[in-house]
Write a protein that holds these residues in place. Structure first.
Motif, mmCIF file in Angstrom:
data_model
loop_
_atom_site.group_PDB
_atom_site.id
_atom_site.type_symbol
_atom_site.label_atom_id
_atom_site.label_comp_id
_atom_site.label_asym_id
_atom_site.label_seq_id
_atom_site.Cartn_x
_atom_site.Cartn_y
_atom_site.Cartn_z
ATOM 1 N N ASN A 167 0.824 -1.205 0.000
ATOM 2 C CA ASN A 167 0.000 0.000 0.000
ATOM 3 C C ASN A 167 0.864 1.264 0.000
ATOM 4 O O ASN A 167 0.579 2.226 -0.733
ATOM 5 N N ASP A 168 1.934 1.268 0.814
ATOM 6 C CA ASP A 168 2.813 2.434 0.843
ATOM 7 C C ASP A 168 3.535 2.615 -0.492
ATOM 8 O O ASP A 168 3.777 3.750 -0.925
ATOM 9 N N LEU A 169 3.893 1.532 -1.141
ATOM 10 C CA LEU A 169 4.533 1.650 -2.449
ATOM 11 C C LEU A 169 3.593 2.308 -3.459
ATOM 12 O O LEU A 169 4.017 3.137 -4.276
ATOM 13 N N ARG A 170 2.308 1.962 -3.380
ATOM 14 C CA ARG A 170 1.339 2.570 -4.301
ATOM 15 C C ARG A 170 1.077 4.032 -3.956
ATOM 16 O O ARG A 170 1.095 4.890 -4.839
ATOM 17 N N THR A 171 0.824 4.309 -2.682
ATOM 18 C CA THR A 171 0.335 5.639 -2.301
ATOM 19 C C THR A 171 1.454 6.644 -2.062
ATOM 20 O O THR A 171 1.268 7.844 -2.299
ATOM 21 N N ARG A 172 2.612 6.201 -1.601
ATOM 22 C CA ARG A 172 3.703 7.128 -1.275
ATOM 23 C C ARG A 172 4.773 7.186 -2.354
ATOM 24 O O ARG A 172 5.482 8.198 -2.473
ATOM 25 N N HIS A 173 4.908 6.113 -3.119
ATOM 26 C CA HIS A 173 6.003 6.052 -4.089
ATOM 27 C C HIS A 173 5.524 5.914 -5.531
ATOM 28 O O HIS A 173 6.350 5.802 -6.437
ATOM 29 N N GLY A 174 4.208 5.895 -5.746
ATOM 30 C CA GLY A 174 3.677 5.891 -7.098
ATOM 31 C C GLY A 174 3.899 4.620 -7.875
ATOM 32 O O GLY A 174 3.911 4.638 -9.115
ATOM 33 N N VAL A 175 4.061 3.503 -7.171
ATOM 34 C CA VAL A 175 4.270 2.212 -7.843
ATOM 35 C C VAL A 175 2.899 1.609 -8.146
ATOM 36 O O VAL A 175 2.174 1.225 -7.239
ATOM 37 N N SER A 176 2.562 1.542 -9.407
ATOM 38 C CA SER A 176 1.214 1.088 -9.766
ATOM 39 C C SER A 176 1.013 -0.401 -9.537
ATOM 40 O O SER A 176 -0.097 -0.847 -9.245
ATOM 41 N N GLN A 177 2.087 -1.180 -9.647
ATOM 42 C CA GLN A 177 1.959 -2.633 -9.518
ATOM 43 C C GLN A 177 3.107 -3.178 -8.660
ATOM 44 O O GLN A 177 4.086 -3.700 -9.188
ATOM 45 N N PRO A 178 2.988 -3.076 -7.342
ATOM 46 C CA PRO A 178 4.045 -3.591 -6.460
ATOM 47 C C PRO A 178 3.939 -5.109 -6.292
ATOM 48 O O PRO A 178 3.689 -5.626 -5.207
#
Length: 211
Positions: A167-178
Motif C-alpha cells: 500500500n505504501d509503495l502505491r500511495t507514497r512512491h507511485g508504484v502502480s503494480q508492487p
C-alpha cells in the motif's frame, strides 16, 4: 487482477537445517490484493527432539509433534498448496533454507523465489526502531494474530506487513503494480538508489521484473 503471493513461516528446532535442525510447524497464507484468501497450517513430526528452550519460545512440545503427521507428508501437502505461487517471508533467508531442506527430504523441488519483508522494511522504513516482525507490527499498529512464535500467527502478521508495504509503495512512491517481481528488485536496491529506482518504475524506464 493482482497475482497471488504465498507468505510462509516455519517453527523449528534450531537455527539451521545444515546443523541437523528440523521444522516442527509450517504455516502459509495466500494473499491477493492485500487480503488473505487461503491458509495452510500443520505441525510436523520430523523425528527429532525439541530442546526445552525452543518449547519455552514457541509452546510446541515433543508430545505435540509426536502425534503430528510426518514431515515429508506435510511438506508435500504444502508444496501442492503453494503450487507455483511466489513466496514472501519475514527474514526470508531462514524460511527459504527450511523450505528447501524439508522439501528435499520429501523428494520435492523448491525453486520458488522468496521476497523478504525484513529487507523491504529496511529499505522503506529506516526510521523504525527495529525490523523484527513484532516490532514492525507494533510500529504500524497492525493487528496481532495470536501468539508470536507460532507459525500461523507469524505468517498472518507478515502478510499484514506485506499489505502495508504494498500500500505504501502505491500511495507514497507511485508504484502502480508492487507485485512480487517488483519486490524482488526493490530488496536488492541500495537505499541511496531508491529515488532513481522508483522514478524509473514510474516512467517505465525499467520493468518491475528487472533484477
Amino acid at each position: 487482477m493482482p497475482s497471488p503471493i504465498a507468505v510462509i513461516d516455519f517453527e523449528t528446532t534450531g537455527i539451521s537445517p545444515t546443523m541437523g535442525d528440523r521444522a516442527t510447524e509450517v504455516a502459509i497464507v495466500v494473499t491477493e490484493a492485500g487480503r488473505v484468501v487461503d491458509r495452510f497450517q500443520s505441525l510436523m513430526n520430523a523425528g527429532v527432539h525439541i530442546p526445552s528452550f525452543i518449547t519455552q519460545l514457541t509452546g510446541i512440545t515433543n508430545a505435540m509433534v509426536a502425534s503430528a503427521p510426518p514431515a515429508e507428508q506435510v511438506m508435500r501437502e504444502a508444496a501442492r498448496f503453494v503450487g507455483q505461487v511466489p513466496m514472501v517471508a519475514h527474514n526470508a533467508s531462514f524460511d527459504r533454507r527450511y523450505w528447501q531442506a524439508e522439501l528435499a527430504l520429501a523428494g520435492e523441488p523448491a525453486s520458488h523465489a522468496f521476497a523478504c519483508t525484513v529487507l523491504l522494511s529496511r529499505r522503506l522504513y529506516p526510521q523504525a526502531p527495529s525490523h523484527k516482525l513484532g516490532s514492525l507490527v507494533d510500529f504500524f499498529g497492525l493487528p496481532r494474530k495470536g501468539a508470536a512464535h507460532r507459525a500461523m500467527a507469524d505468517a498472518e502478521m507478515a502478510a499484514e506487513l506485506l499489505a502495508r508495504i504494498q500500500n505504501d509503495l502505491r500511495t507514497r512512491h507511485g508504484v502502480s503494480q508492487p507485485d512480487h517481481a517488483f519486490l524482488m528488485g526493490l530488496q536488492r536496491c541500495a537505499r541511496q538508489q531508491l529515488p532513481r529506482f522508483f522514478s524509473a518504475q514510474r516512467t517505465g524506464a525499467v520493468s518491475s521484473h528487472a533484477a
